[in-house]
Design a protein around this motif. Structure first.
Motif, PDB file in Angstrom:
ATOM      1  N   TYR A  63      40.655  44.941  35.661  1.00  0.00           N
ATOM      2  CA  TYR A  63      39.206  44.898  35.570  1.00  0.00           C
ATOM      3  C   TYR A  63      38.698  46.168  36.227  1.00  0.00           C
ATOM      4  O   TYR A  63      38.956  46.510  37.045  1.00  0.00           O
ATOM      5  CB  TYR A  63      38.796  43.447  36.221  1.00  0.00           C
ATOM      6  N   ARG A  83      34.251  40.622  34.022  1.00  0.00           N
ATOM      7  CA  ARG A  83      34.683  40.720  35.247  1.00  0.00           C
ATOM      8  C   ARG A  83      34.813  41.881  35.784  1.00  0.00           C
ATOM      9  O   ARG A  83      35.446  42.760  34.894  1.00  0.00           O
ATOM     10  CB  ARG A  83      36.070  39.778  35.071  1.00  0.00           C
ATOM     11  N   ASP A 111      32.976  37.332  38.335  1.00  0.00           N
ATOM     12  CA  ASP A 111      33.099  36.747  36.909  1.00  0.00           C
ATOM     13  C   ASP A 111      31.765  36.232  36.273  1.00  0.00           C
ATOM     14  O   ASP A 111      31.238  35.399  36.949  1.00  0.00           O
ATOM     15  CB  ASP A 111      34.198  35.521  36.962  1.00  0.00           C
TER      16      ASP A 111
END
Length: 260
Positions: A63, A83, A111
């Motif tokens: 991420y 995310r 998120d």
């Protein structure tokens, strides 16, 4: 990886960052310089950031990373993040420089604008706090783990323990405190202010002054998982993340606040 597995990996990353911080803490010269906004930066901030970013980039799941010490990512790029990691490698740099021990390593997984994993490590105390949304918040210390539960209370209760900053006590905060019945102030540095509530040792933390998203994300996740809340003072909604402006609105962190 499940969120539980990911939280355990991130916990070990936070511990390694804490070790990097303590290696600098033991030196006479911690390499203080001023950033563009005149906030302090030390060799420990930089060392911890490098440890965290390299380790997150090596995880099986990838991420983007938003960190206080990384180059700013334009909102045009960030707004597409579903995310992302939110990192403050050393929260409480002023406390670090004062050598009072009240500084932390903070890593959150955000998120869709909500922090769902929170990890905060307190290097001087060797305390590790972590949470996964829906699965509770925990403190690991001396090889033992205990579940955290924020205290239940009403704002009209007498003797509420109110967490306040060692560095930021302004008129608005004083007015909030003055409206309570015989409150007890608990001065504390860094994201420890949220954690004291999460483990039941205080009730409320009014922050009616500026903070950034990386200052709050991990600790908010932990407090929420412990049954507390971090509320935008103006809207009454939980603090949201990955906004166009990464500056937080004024907020109030509560334990388990009950209706009057």
């Amino acid at each position: 990886m499940t969120h539980q597995e990911l939280a355990q990996e991130v916990a070990q990353i936070a511990r390694r960052a804490g070790a990097a911080i303590m290696a600098v803490y033991s030196k006479e010269d911690v390499g203080v310089e001023l950033k563009a906004d005149e906030s302090p930066l030390t060799l420990a901030d930089q060392a911890a950031n490098e440890v965290i970013c390299r380790a997150l980039e090596a995880l099986p799941v990838q991420y983007p990373i938003i960190s206080e010490e990384n180059k700013a990512i334009p909102y045009e790029t960030r707004k597409s993040f579903g995310r992302h990691w939110l990192v403050d490698p050393l929260d409480g740099t002023k406390e670090f420089i004062k050598r009072n021990g009240e500084f932390t390593v903070n890593i959150a997984l955000v998120d869709q604008g909500r922090p769902v994993i929170g990890v905060v490590y307190v290097p001087c105390l060797n305390e590790l706090y972590w949470s996964v949304a829906g699965d509770g918040a925990y403190l690991e210390y001396n090889g033992e783990q205990r579940k955290l539960q924020a205290p239940a209370f009403k704002l009209a209760d007498e003797g509420l323990r109110v967490v306040c900053s060692r560095s930021h006590l302004n008129e608005a905060t004083q007015a909030f405190v003055d409206a309570l019945a015989k409150p007890e102030l608990v001065p504390t540095g860094s994201s420890l202010k949220f954690l004291i509530i999460a483990k039941g040792e205080a009730h409320v933390y009014p922050r009616l002054g500026p903070t950034m998203e990386w200052d709050t994300g991990a600790a908010q996740a932990i407090l929420e998982a412990a049954g507390g809340a971090v509320i935008n003072e103006e809207t009454g909604q939980p603090l949201a993340y990955n906004k166009e402006n990464l500056l937080n609105p004024h907020f109030i962190a509560y334990g388990h606040l009950q209706a009057e």
